[in-house]
Design a protein around this motif. Sequence first.
Motif, PDB file in Angstrom:
ATOM      1  N   ASN A   1      -5.348  24.086   7.246  1.00  0.00           N
ATOM      2  CA  ASN A   1      -4.889  22.782   7.847  1.00  0.00           C
ATOM      3  C   ASN A   1      -6.126  22.566   8.616  1.00  0.00           C
ATOM      4  N   ILE A   2      -6.807  21.203   8.496  1.00  0.00           N
ATOM      5  CA  ILE A   2      -8.128  20.946   8.995  1.00  0.00           C
ATOM      6  C   ILE A   2      -8.127  21.206  10.612  1.00  0.00           C
ATOM      7  N   LEU A   3      -7.171  20.417  11.429  1.00  0.00           N
ATOM      8  CA  LEU A   3      -7.067  20.571  12.659  1.00  0.00           C
ATOM      9  C   LEU A   3      -6.617  21.943  13.436  1.00  0.00           C
ATOM     10  N   GLN A   4      -5.862  22.587  12.658  1.00  0.00           N
ATOM     11  CA  GLN A   4      -5.587  24.073  13.226  1.00  0.00           C
ATOM     12  C   GLN A   4      -6.829  24.740  12.847  1.00  0.00           C
TER      13      GLN A   4
ATOM     14  N   ASP B   1      -5.131  34.606   9.912  1.00  0.00           N
ATOM     15  CA  ASP B   1      -3.753  34.841   9.954  1.00  0.00           C
ATOM     16  C   ASP B   1      -3.113  33.681  10.913  1.00  0.00           C
ATOM     17  N   TYR B   2      -3.924  32.479  11.212  1.00  0.00           N
ATOM     18  CA  TYR B   2      -3.566  31.287  11.818  1.00  0.00           C
ATOM     19  C   TYR B   2      -2.552  30.362  10.950  1.00  0.00           C
ATOM     20  N   LEU B   3      -2.650  30.799   9.584  1.00  0.00           N
ATOM     21  CA  LEU B   3      -1.622  30.151   8.695  1.00  0.00           C
ATOM     22  C   LEU B   3      -0.324  30.656   8.716  1.00  0.00           C
ATOM     23  N   ALA B   4      -0.146  32.009   9.343  1.00  0.00           N
ATOM     24  CA  ALA B   4       1.309  32.670   9.044  1.00  0.00           C
ATOM     25  C   ALA B   4       2.222  31.777   9.903  1.00  0.00           C
ATOM     26  N   ILE B   5       3.291  31.650   9.538  1.00  0.00           N
ATOM     27  CA  ILE B   5       4.409  30.995  10.493  1.00  0.00           C
ATOM     28  C   ILE B   5       5.532  31.946  10.705  1.00  0.00           C
ATOM     29  N   THR B   6       6.030  32.299  11.692  1.00  0.00           N
ATOM     30  CA  THR B   6       7.005  33.050  11.864  1.00  0.00           C
ATOM     31  C   THR B   6       8.252  32.310  12.420  1.00  0.00           C
ATOM     32  N   GLY B   7       9.567  32.650  11.977  1.00  0.00           N
ATOM     33  CA  GLY B   7      10.627  31.882  12.467  1.00  0.00           C
ATOM     34  C   GLY B   7      10.840  30.626  12.182  1.00  0.00           C
ATOM     35  N   SER B   8      11.495  29.606  12.649  1.00  0.00           N
ATOM     36  CA  SER B   8      11.785  28.420  12.544  1.00  0.00           C
ATOM     37  C   SER B   8      11.689  27.568  13.766  1.00  0.00           C
ATOM     38  N   HIS B   9      11.359  26.474  13.790  1.00  0.00           N
ATOM     39  CA  HIS B   9      11.253  25.457  14.647  1.00  0.00           C
ATOM     40  C   HIS B   9      11.968  24.150  14.460  1.00  0.00           C
ATOM     41  N   THR B  10      12.794  23.733  15.513  1.00  0.00           N
ATOM     42  CA  THR B  10      13.711  22.685  15.436  1.00  0.00           C
ATOM     43  C   THR B  10      12.879  21.152  15.449  1.00  0.00           C
TER      44      THR B  10
END
Length: 613
Positions: A184-187, A238-247
């Motif tokens: 993701n460019i912004l991230q 590592d910034y690409l890793a997503i853990t859990g969920s977000h509503t």
Amino acid sequence: MANVRNLPAAVAISIAFVLVAADSSAQWSVSLSNARNEFVYGRYGQLGHNGFFGAYDIDASSTPGAFASVNGWVGNRALDIGETASGTNASLSSVSLSAQPRFESAWLEAAGRYTIQSYQTSGTSGSYVAMSPGQLTLWTIRANTPLGAVSWGKQEFGRGFGLQFAASRSEEYLALERSVQVPNILQGLVCAGMLPRRVLSWFNPDTWPRFAAGAEEEAQFEISDDGEMEWVCKPPPDYLAITGSHTRATIGPADLVLGIAVYPWQRINVRGTAPIPGYDAWNTNDLSAARSVNYSPYLLYVTSDLSFGLGGMRVAYHVGPELQRTVAARNSAPTIEEYLTEGWSFIRYNNGIILFRTELDWFNKVTRYQRSADGTFFGTPENIDGSGSVFASDYLESWRYMAELGVFRGPVSARVFYSFMPGPDRRHGIRIDRQPFIQDEVRAAFGVFEPYSILLSYYFGGGVDAPAHINDAAVYAGRIDYMLASNLIVEATALKAYRTSHGYGWGYIRPSAATFGSIDYNVRGTFTNPSPAIPDGDLGWEFTAGITWKLLEEFLVSVRMAYWKPGRWFNYGCIDRAVQNWDIPTAANNWGINPNRDIDSLLGLEVRLSGSF
């Protein structure tokens, strides 16, 4: 030969079906979602008796009084409300049903689009309109294979935001797509230290996760004890890793889509098409009228907030005199080679608070002629008007662009808009051979201007011979929407347009002497009888106000009213029937125009009742 040319598509689709059939666990679903039933009533006309062609019931043509009843020019959409009226206004009504069936599984998608009764077509009482025009009907099959997506059929050809291509345009293509995940460019810019770490929350504090206090160096999502997602930093990737969920939002890598569409065996419609009138592919499967080269590569970068894309088309075909039906016609018909290249590029950013989008497109077409057997151009000898060889190549080119900026905050949203679309230039009263392109219907940009305009953008098309859209104009517009309640929105818009070229001579628009009740848009003059270019580019102001009321979950009522004051371009572009012998335009009668007259304003009203299921 035709079967051989279809072999690549047949092989590709067959392989796709084999792969799908191998998945015995596939779950299939059938959907008719997005079907829409709509009733439209429209009324359009001038607020006085000073019309585009002069005062009411006056005619000083060479046959006095013959055109006295041709008073109202009420739009250039012949299938909607006609082109002229005996009074100063006209209306239409229509009921239509648009259905979009879909059959899909994890591997396979088959989708169609059908419209029962053409959009905005008034018919004689008791008449039947069974189905929609061809461009509103399509059927596409798409197989999602491990190597990429393969689709075949008549597909929607939307590119960018509609500046280059009509919303209703569809093309039959074999398309191959490969989608890969990329950073993701912004991230990436935030985690590389090139943007402040809080830049994402500045853009959209309600959607993007909050930054953890004191986090300075890493980038990863974490879930706190209260269920909130927070942003902390760790070294890339590592910034690409997503853990859990977000509503509230899911933020992850972007999709990069690489694609190419191919259809080299597509026949072209050459029946009566300028500048090659008379060519007629009487056998629709005749490959003499096929495009020998026809492909379209494209690239898309897509995230929830930021996306951009670019692509192009390359088309070439050959049309020879063998398509003529008689010996005399074949002897006078030149051989034609045509090459067309066009493309598009766009950027969109929308985070729910700020919207920005821009598009740049181009079009280039070169038509080359070989001398016919008898040395004439469909019977026309060379230098008939001193303009040079009639076999000279035709060259069309167009560069157009647009930009739109919007802000959404609470119940209020505001947008400003600008676009530039070039038009033709003239030499000695006629259009020169190297002029910008006038959009045809399949490249109509009506959807771009529809939020800002009713009359100028659609029913009058800016006063040029291009159906259903503004053309050859620089357009400035603004719009404000206010939500009075969760189901009630009011709108107000303003639009100002200027002609960008001097491609039209005085008296360019006038009642047709050949077909009573229709309009001529092609009175441009010749080298032997040149008319001056229109000196004023003002197309006028248009103001629109409207209300949209959601009565039930899927039932909407929309009312829009537009007021348009035509600019002085129309004082020169439209003849005045009070001018003596306006139907025989010469320098002596000022080419039939009266620049000092007044043209009354126009009012348009549209009521729409629509339901979706």
